[in-house]
Design a protein around this motif. Sequence first.
Motif, PDB file in Angstrom:
ATOM      1  N   GLN A 222       0.806  -1.219   0.000  1.00 22.95           N
ATOM      2  CA  GLN A 222       0.000   0.000   0.000  1.00 22.95           C
ATOM      3  C   GLN A 222       0.844   1.276   0.000  1.00 22.95           C
ATOM      4  N   TYR A 223       2.182   1.139   0.148  1.00 23.97           N
ATOM      5  CA  TYR A 223       3.051   2.311   0.179  1.00 23.97           C
ATOM      6  C   TYR A 223       3.953   2.382  -1.050  1.00 23.97           C
ATOM      7  N   PHE A 224       4.139   3.613  -1.550  1.00 24.19           N
ATOM      8  CA  PHE A 224       5.075   3.891  -2.635  1.00 24.19           C
ATOM      9  C   PHE A 224       6.258   4.690  -2.080  1.00 24.19           C
ATOM     10  N   VAL A 225       7.347   4.707  -2.835  1.00 18.04           N
ATOM     11  CA  VAL A 225       8.554   5.455  -2.463  1.00 18.04           C
ATOM     12  C   VAL A 225       8.548   6.796  -3.185  1.00 18.04           C
ATOM     13  N   LEU A 226       8.653   7.882  -2.415  1.00 12.03           N
ATOM     14  CA  LEU A 226       8.697   9.234  -2.984  1.00 12.03           C
ATOM     15  C   LEU A 226       9.937   9.941  -2.450  1.00 12.03           C
ATOM     16  N   LEU A 227      10.841  10.337  -3.355  1.00 14.03           N
ATOM     17  CA  LEU A 227      12.035  11.075  -2.964  1.00 14.03           C
ATOM     18  C   LEU A 227      11.681  12.550  -2.853  1.00 14.03           C
ATOM     19  N   ASP A 228      11.802  13.095  -1.639  1.00 18.65           N
ATOM     20  CA  ASP A 228      11.488  14.501  -1.423  1.00 18.65           C
ATOM     21  C   ASP A 228      12.664  15.396  -1.822  1.00 18.65           C
ATOM     22  N   ARG A 229      13.875  14.917  -1.568  1.00 15.20           N
ATOM     23  CA  ARG A 229      15.047  15.730  -1.865  1.00 15.20           C
ATOM     24  C   ARG A 229      16.278  14.838  -1.943  1.00 15.20           C
ATOM     25  N   LEU A 246      20.577  18.113  -6.171  1.00 14.46           N
ATOM     26  CA  LEU A 246      20.228  17.467  -7.438  1.00 14.46           C
ATOM     27  C   LEU A 246      18.764  17.740  -7.740  1.00 14.46           C
ATOM     28  N   PHE A 247      17.929  17.623  -6.727  1.00 18.10           N
ATOM     29  CA  PHE A 247      16.561  18.112  -6.840  1.00 18.10           C
ATOM     30  C   PHE A 247      15.975  18.307  -5.452  1.00 18.10           C
ATOM     31  N   VAL A 248      15.088  19.279  -5.351  1.00 15.66           N
ATOM     32  CA  VAL A 248      14.383  19.609  -4.115  1.00 15.66           C
ATOM     33  C   VAL A 248      12.900  19.708  -4.486  1.00 15.66           C
ATOM     34  N   PRO A 249      12.021  19.844  -3.496  1.00  9.42           N
ATOM     35  CA  PRO A 249      10.600  19.936  -3.837  1.00  9.42           C
ATOM     36  C   PRO A 249      10.312  20.994  -4.893  1.00  9.42           C
ATOM     37  N   CYS A 250       9.654  20.581  -5.958  1.00 13.83           N
ATOM     38  CA  CYS A 250       9.179  21.469  -7.024  1.00 13.83           C
ATOM     39  C   CYS A 250      10.308  22.075  -7.858  1.00 13.83           C
ATOM     40  N   SER A 251      11.525  21.608  -7.704  1.00 14.00           N
ATOM     41  CA  SER A 251      12.632  22.161  -8.480  1.00 14.00           C
ATOM     42  C   SER A 251      13.741  21.125  -8.596  1.00 14.00           C
ATOM     43  N   LYS A 252      14.480  21.161  -9.720  1.00 14.08           N
ATOM     44  CA  LYS A 252      15.614  20.262  -9.889  1.00 14.08           C
ATOM     45  C   LYS A 252      16.670  20.927 -10.748  1.00 14.08           C
ATOM     46  N   ASP A 253      17.912  20.454 -10.597  1.00 16.74           N
ATOM     47  CA  ASP A 253      18.989  20.949 -11.444  1.00 16.74           C
ATOM     48  C   ASP A 253      18.711  20.508 -12.879  1.00 16.74           C
ATOM     49  N   LYS A 254      19.074  21.358 -13.845  1.00 19.69           N
ATOM     50  CA  LYS A 254      18.763  21.068 -15.241  1.00 19.69           C
ATOM     51  C   LYS A 254      19.463  19.816 -15.757  1.00 19.69           C
ATOM     52  N   SER A 255      20.549  19.396 -15.084  1.00 23.99           N
ATOM     53  CA  SER A 255      21.274  18.209 -15.531  1.00 23.99           C
ATOM     54  C   SER A 255      20.761  16.928 -14.896  1.00 23.99           C
ATOM     55  N   THR A 256      19.853  17.046 -13.935  1.00 28.59           N
ATOM     56  CA  THR A 256      19.292  15.872 -13.266  1.00 28.59           C
ATOM     57  C   THR A 256      18.019  15.427 -13.979  1.00 28.59           C
ATOM     58  N   THR A 257      17.908  14.134 -14.215  1.00 25.35           N
ATOM     59  CA  THR A 257      16.720  13.570 -14.859  1.00 25.35           C
ATOM     60  C   THR A 257      16.044  12.601 -13.894  1.00 25.35           C
ATOM     61  N   ILE A 258      14.781  12.848 -13.585  1.00 28.89           N
ATOM     62  CA  ILE A 258      14.015  11.947 -12.723  1.00 28.89           C
ATOM     63  C   ILE A 258      13.278  10.945 -13.599  1.00 28.89           C
ATOM     64  N   VAL A 259      13.578   9.681 -13.417  1.00 25.80           N
ATOM     65  CA  VAL A 259      12.982   8.614 -14.226  1.00 25.80           C
ATOM     66  C   VAL A 259      11.646   8.179 -13.645  1.00 25.80           C
ATOM     67  N   ALA A 260      11.600   7.948 -12.340  1.00 28.23           N
ATOM     68  CA  ALA A 260      10.369   7.513 -11.666  1.00 28.23           C
ATOM     69  C   ALA A 260      10.433   7.964 -10.218  1.00 28.23           C
ATOM     70  N   ASN A 261       9.314   8.499  -9.713  1.00 31.74           N
ATOM     71  CA  ASN A 261       9.288   8.971  -8.330  1.00 31.74           C
ATOM     72  C   ASN A 261       7.844   9.017  -7.841  1.00 31.74           C
ATOM     73  N   GLY A 262       7.560   8.273  -6.776  1.00 28.09           N
ATOM     74  CA  GLY A 262       6.228   8.278  -6.194  1.00 28.09           C
ATOM     75  C   GLY A 262       5.192   7.507  -6.983  1.00 28.09           C
ATOM     76  N   VAL A 263       5.632   6.598  -7.862  1.00 26.02           N
ATOM     77  CA  VAL A 263       4.675   5.839  -8.674  1.00 26.02           C
ATOM     78  C   VAL A 263       4.779   4.337  -8.426  1.00 26.02           C
ATOM     79  N   SER A 264       5.747   3.916  -7.620  1.00 29.34           N
ATOM     80  CA  SER A 264       5.918   2.501  -7.299  1.00 29.34           C
ATOM     81  C   SER A 264       6.810   2.409  -6.073  1.00 29.34           C
ATOM     82  N   GLN A 265       7.286   1.229  -5.764  1.00 29.16           N
ATOM     83  CA  GLN A 265       8.178   1.058  -4.625  1.00 29.16           C
ATOM     84  C   GLN A 265       9.637   1.208  -5.026  1.00 29.16           C
ATOM     85  N   THR A 266       9.867   1.767  -6.212  1.00 25.53           N
ATOM     86  CA  THR A 266      11.211   2.078  -6.690  1.00 25.53           C
ATOM     87  C   THR A 266      11.226   3.492  -7.245  1.00 25.53           C
TER      88      THR A 266
END
Length: 387
Positions: A222-229, A246-266
Motif C-alpha cells: 500500500q506504500y510507494f517510495v517518494l524522494l522529497d530531496r 540534485l533536486f528539491v521539492p518542485c525544483s531540480k537541477d537542469k542536468s538531473t533527470t528523474i525517471v520515476a518517483n512516487g509511482v511505485s516502490q522504486t
Amino acid sequence: MKLFLLLLLWPALVSSALTLSECGAEARRPKLDDIAVECGTASINLAIQMCPVIYTGYNESELVMNHIVNSACRATLDTTVFPPVARFSFPLNATNACGSTFRYTSAPGTGVFADFSNIQNVNISGIIRGVDPTTGTITYNAELKYYYSCAYPLEYLVNNTKIDVSGSSVSITDRNGTFLSTLSLSLYSDSSYTTLFNIPNSGIELRKNIFAEVKATNLTAQYFVLLDRCYASISALPANSSFFNLFVPCSKDKSTTIVANGVSQTARFYFPAFRFVEQQNQNVSTYYLHCITRLCEQSTCDSFKQCSSTSGRRRREIKELDPNSVYTLTSPEIITKPSSPVYSAQTEDTNEGQRSSVGLGVAVGILACICAIGLIVGAVFYKKLRN
C-alpha cells in the motif's frame, strides 16, 4: 453477538494442549506486560503469555482479534518457549490486517526533516479479547483484553552514500517500528539499472551518468517510495559543508533527470558526474549522496508532489546528520577525475614567469648601456669645450 462468535469458534473450542499444571509458577492472574508486540516491516507479530489466559478460564482458541474470527487471524499456540505463548501475525495492509485500525497523523518536521512542514506517521492498533465460553446468565471468568499498537514514521533519510570501490555495500541499522530496513540506495552505470557502478580509486570521468535507485523491499504494497530531496555534499555530514541540490521539492537541477518517483516502490534518477570547485587542486573530487525519502499511500503520493502551501514542503539550511542514527544507510563514495592534470596550469604559470624575468633583465641591461654611452659622450664634449 456472543452466541454468533461461539458458533463460529465451535470447531476450535477444544481443550487447550496446554494445561494449568504445566504452567507451574506461571499460573497467575494476567499482567499488563503479558503481551509482546513486534512492529515489523511487513507484518505485526503479537505474543500473549498463555498461562495467565488459562488461569483466567480461557484457551488460545477463545482469543479473538478485533472480532475477526477467520482462520488467518486466529492464535497459534507455541509451547516451544517457556512460558508458552499464543501467537498472532497479520500483514501491514489496511485491507487485510485482521480488523486493525490505521490512523495517520501529520506534524511539522524536525531535525534532518526540518525542511518539511508535513511529516506523516501511521499508528496501527487493535484489541484481542477473550470470548467467554459461558452461556448462562452469570460467569466466573474475568473479562480478558489485550491492546496492541505500532507507530511508524513515513519519512526517512537515506544518506552517506559514498562510492570509492567496486560494487555497493549497504549496512542497515533497524529499530522496532520503522520501515528503514526495507529501503536501499544503489548506484548503477547503465540506464536499465542492472549493472552496479564499479568506480576505481582513480575516479570516474566527468559528465559520465550516474544512475541512482532507492528501492523498498518486502514492504507492504500500500506504500510507494517518494524522494522529497536528493543532494550531494563534500562531507558525509553535510552541516558546514559545501552541498549541491540534485533536486528539491518542485525544483531540480537542469542536468538531473528523474525517471520515476512516487509511482511505485522504486524511485530512480540520474545525473552526470561533476566536481566541487573547492576540490579543483586535488587529484580527485570526492562527495556523498543523500536522499530524504517519504513512504506515501498510493492514493496520497500525488498530493505530496504538488507545489503549494499545503503540500507540506519548505526549504531551510541543512541540519546536522547523526551518523549513528537509525536513519543512516552507508554504501561506497563518488570519486571523479580532474578534467586536466592539476600541475599543468601551475607549470605554464611558472614558465611564463621565468620568460617575463628574462625579458625584464634584457631591457634593464640595454637601458644601462645607453646611459653609459650618454655619459661618455657628454664627458668628451665637456673636455672639448674647456680646451
